[in-house]
Design an enzyme around this catalytic site. Structure first.
Site, mmCIF file in Angstrom:
data_model
loop_
_atom_site.group_PDB
_atom_site.id
_atom_site.type_symbol
_atom_site.label_atom_id
_atom_site.label_comp_id
_atom_site.label_asym_id
_atom_site.label_seq_id
_atom_site.Cartn_x
_atom_site.Cartn_y
_atom_site.Cartn_z
ATOM 1 N N GLY A 56 54.072 -88.380 57.541
ATOM 2 C CA GLY A 56 55.131 -88.944 56.935
ATOM 3 C C GLY A 56 56.679 -88.314 57.823
ATOM 4 N N ARG A 57 56.086 -87.161 58.413
ATOM 5 C CA ARG A 57 57.317 -86.522 59.140
ATOM 6 C C ARG A 57 56.970 -85.650 60.256
ATOM 7 N NH1 ARG A 57 59.338 -81.837 55.205
ATOM 8 N NH2 ARG A 57 57.670 -81.345 54.063
ATOM 9 N N LYS A 110 57.034 -81.277 63.727
ATOM 10 C CA LYS A 110 57.181 -81.630 62.254
ATOM 11 C C LYS A 110 58.674 -81.676 61.961
ATOM 12 C CE LYS A 110 55.664 -80.071 57.686
ATOM 13 N NZ LYS A 110 54.714 -79.160 56.650
ATOM 14 N N ASP A 148 44.350 -84.268 51.706
ATOM 15 C CA ASP A 148 45.108 -84.300 52.960
ATOM 16 C C ASP A 148 45.723 -83.327 53.660
ATOM 17 O OD1 ASP A 148 46.634 -84.946 50.385
ATOM 18 O OD2 ASP A 148 48.302 -84.636 52.041
ATOM 19 N N ASP A 163 49.480 -77.221 57.066
ATOM 20 C CA ASP A 163 50.663 -77.783 56.130
ATOM 21 C C ASP A 163 51.113 -76.536 55.246
ATOM 22 O OD1 ASP A 163 50.033 -79.968 57.389
ATOM 23 O OD2 ASP A 163 49.858 -81.152 55.904
HETATM 24 P P1 AMP Z 1 52.646 -82.477 51.953
HETATM 25 O O1 AMP Z 1 51.906 -82.343 50.573
HETATM 26 O O2 AMP Z 1 53.714 -81.727 52.156
HETATM 27 O O3 AMP Z 1 51.708 -82.150 52.873
HETATM 28 O O4 AMP Z 1 53.001 -83.831 52.049
HETATM 29 C C1 AMP Z 1 52.316 -85.114 51.463
HETATM 30 C C2 AMP Z 1 52.859 -86.400 52.202
HETATM 31 O O5 AMP Z 1 54.150 -86.562 52.265
HETATM 32 C C3 AMP Z 1 52.326 -86.362 53.602
HETATM 33 O O6 AMP Z 1 51.966 -87.566 53.894
HETATM 34 C C4 AMP Z 1 53.670 -86.065 54.385
HETATM 35 O O7 AMP Z 1 53.782 -86.643 55.528
HETATM 36 C C5 AMP Z 1 54.636 -86.847 53.213
HETATM 37 N N1 AMP Z 1 56.146 -86.130 53.185
HETATM 38 C C6 AMP Z 1 56.589 -84.802 52.692
HETATM 39 N N2 AMP Z 1 57.942 -84.863 53.087
HETATM 40 C C7 AMP Z 1 58.113 -85.764 53.748
HETATM 41 C C8 AMP Z 1 59.524 -86.182 54.060
HETATM 42 N N3 AMP Z 1 60.704 -85.539 54.015
HETATM 43 N N4 AMP Z 1 59.666 -87.438 54.807
HETATM 44 C C9 AMP Z 1 58.658 -88.067 55.000
HETATM 45 N N5 AMP Z 1 57.338 -88.025 54.572
HETATM 46 C C10 AMP Z 1 57.257 -86.671 53.910
HETATM 47 MG MG MG Z 2 50.510 -82.540 54.307
#
Ligand code: AMP
Ligand code: MG
Length: 478
Positions: free
Chosen positions: A91-92, A107, A246, A256
């Site tokens: 997502g980022r 990132k 994930d 992550d």
């Molecule tokens: P995480 O648990 O932080 O690894 O994130 C879970 C999901 O949310 C992953 O698909 C990330 O890419 C997405 N994600 C987290 N923060 C953001 C953000 N600020 N913008 C877009 N996608 C995000």
């Molecule tokens: Mg993640």
């Protein structure tokens, strides 16, 4: 070789387009360099000082393309806190391509097809944490993604308050996750799933190529690597905080970094993630959760790996984990010879640490110079009896060792770090950075990369957390 001269390839894009989405980074406003890890640069075959590379900031900001680079985000699914989410993805994070066995990824470089409600950004605070922690994990000898560079900017990013956007250029031999397989299994694309498995074997387990039952063997390697990495986490007191599938790398390395923390005082029930109300990802649950995640991976692979055979392989997880964990812990205790009663002595030690209570890292560092005089250690604890009794038992056990005190100390100092990235210290560095003073980031990078050395001039980075900020929970917002 200079960073700007790298020539990237994009083998992931040779897979079907369903695996990724081509996307251009959205650069940050007024980007500026905060830090580089010259040690990580070596992985790319770069010996030159990358901070002198005139294109560095623009490369990290996504506005200067390296030769051969094509930018894309990867698609995956995942179990988040036990519940399946059929479509997640980067997502980022935006991939730049691969060189020297390392996949480069930005990132925080803006929106992608997979951003959902997010803004595609990462704030300075969490980027500093990921940048330093990647290098610190490596310094501790734990498999991890790495961080090449961190930039800050003038771009406003909305969280609970306005913050500034930042980008970390991170590296990993693979960015495929358990959730990548879960995605293709969930949509019933079994041919694609097999294609992904072939890619993973090529990228992460090339020594398995051409073997009979290669997919089952691949699963076996993932089980083994994951068990070993989590054993190392437990040995240094690392709590990842968001062990969703994930966030599980297919080659078992740590990736992550979110609301992670190291234990301050030893407390096996510690939960670093504020949103994890039930403690699913608490410190002590990590091995069990790794096993659960591997179970989900076995389900995801069932079109190409016989499920019963996979579960049989998974049964080895406990043994691999325990062997690795205990071997490290006995080293941390300075035990070279091995006796059956050592397990009881070890468990007793953990009980004594919990009852004292005592800073986990500080204890082992002090203990690495223990010569029968309990004073220094007992000075650190509130309750002396449990620790003192345990040390008596340890003294007896040492009678069965042949090493001199001096040699034992030397071995213990090599496995018991002086420096880990304690949250209260990271917080200090972040607050300074938010005032544009990045000096602590450089100091922390130094100790992160050589945590077993003394660094007498940076002694203050090893101090224990004050009582009010011990074992705090951290917000997931990043
Ligand atoms: P995480 O648990 O932080 O690894 O994130 C879970 C999901 O949310 C992953 O698909 C990330 O890419 C997405 N994600 C987290 N923060 C953001 C953000 N600020 N913008 C877009 N996608 C995000
Ligand atoms: Mg993640």
């Amino acid at each position: 070789m200079k960073l700007s001269q790298l020539k990237l390839a994009t083998p992931y894009m040779d897979l079907d387009s369903i695996f990724f989405d081509e996307v251009e980074p959205t650069p940050l406003k007024k980007p500026f360099l905060i830090s580089v890890s010259q040690d990580a640069a070596k992985l790319l075959g770069i010996e030159d000082d990358i901070s002198l590379d005139e294109n560095l900031v623009n490369i990290v900001n996504g506005s200067h393309k390296l030769k051969g680079s094509k930018t894309f985000s990867m698609c995956y699914a995942g179990h988040q806190f036990g519940y399946f989410v059929p479509r997640l993805g980067d997502g980022r994070a935006i991939n730049l391509g691969k060189v020297n066995g390392q996949n480069l990824q930005l990132k925080g470089a803006g929106l992608t097809l997979y951003s959902r409600q997010g803004d595609g950004r990462a704030v300075l605070r969490s980027s500093i944490r990921e940048y330093l922690m990647s290098e610190a994990m490596h310094g501790l000898g734990i498999e991890t993604s790495r961080a090449l560079s961190l930039i800050g900017s003038d771009t406003d990013v909305a969280r609970s308050r306005w913050e500034k956007g930042a980008i970390v250029l991170r590296l990993s031999p693979t960015w495929v996750r358990f959730g990548t397989f879960e995605y293709f299994n969930a949509i019933g694309e079994h041919a694609k799933l097999q294609k992904l498995a072939d890619y993973v074997i090529d990228e992460s387990f090339p020594y398995l190529k051409g073997e009979e039952g290669v997919y089952l063997k691949m699963y076996g390697e993932i089980v083994k690597n994951t068990a070993k990495t989590v054993a190392k986490w437990q040995s240094v007191g690392f709590n990842h905080g968001v062990m969703n599938t994930d966030n599980m790398s297919i080659d078992g390395r740590t990736i992550d970094y979110g609301p992670f923390a190291f234990l301050d005082d030893y407390d096996s029930n510690y939960i670093c993630n504020h949103t994890d109300v039930d403690g699913r990802y608490s410190f002590k649950n990590q091995p069990g959760i790794a096993h659960w995640n591997l179970q989900q991976l076995a389900v995801a692979l069932s079109a190409i790996v016989n499920h019963d055979s996979a579960l049989e392989v998974l049964e080895s997880f406990g043994d691999i984990y325990e062997r690795e964990y205990l071997a490290i812990m006995y080293k941390k205790m300075g035990l070279v010879n091995s006796f059956e009663s050592d397990l009881e002595l070890f468990k007793w030690m953990l009980r004594a640490l919990g009852a004292s209570p005592i800073d986990y890292t500080k204890f082992f560092r002090l203990f690495s110079r223990y010569n029968g005089d309990k004073t220094d250690i007992l000075e650190l604890v509130e309750l002396q009896k449990p620790m003192s009794e345990w040390l008596d038992a340890y003294d007896k056990r040492l009678e069965k060792e042949n090493l001199s005190n001096e040699n034992r100390h030397k071995q213990m100092l090599d496995v018991n770090p002086k420096y880990i990235l304690k949250n209260h210290i990271l917080q200090e560095a972040i607050e300074k950075a938010q005032m544009h003073d990045f000096s602590m980031i450089e100091e922390l990078l130094t100790v992160a990369l050589s945590p077993f050395e003394e660094h007498s001039e940076l002694e203050y980075l090893s101090k224990s957390a004050p009582a009010q900020s011990k074992n705090l929970k951290l917000s997931c917002s990043s």
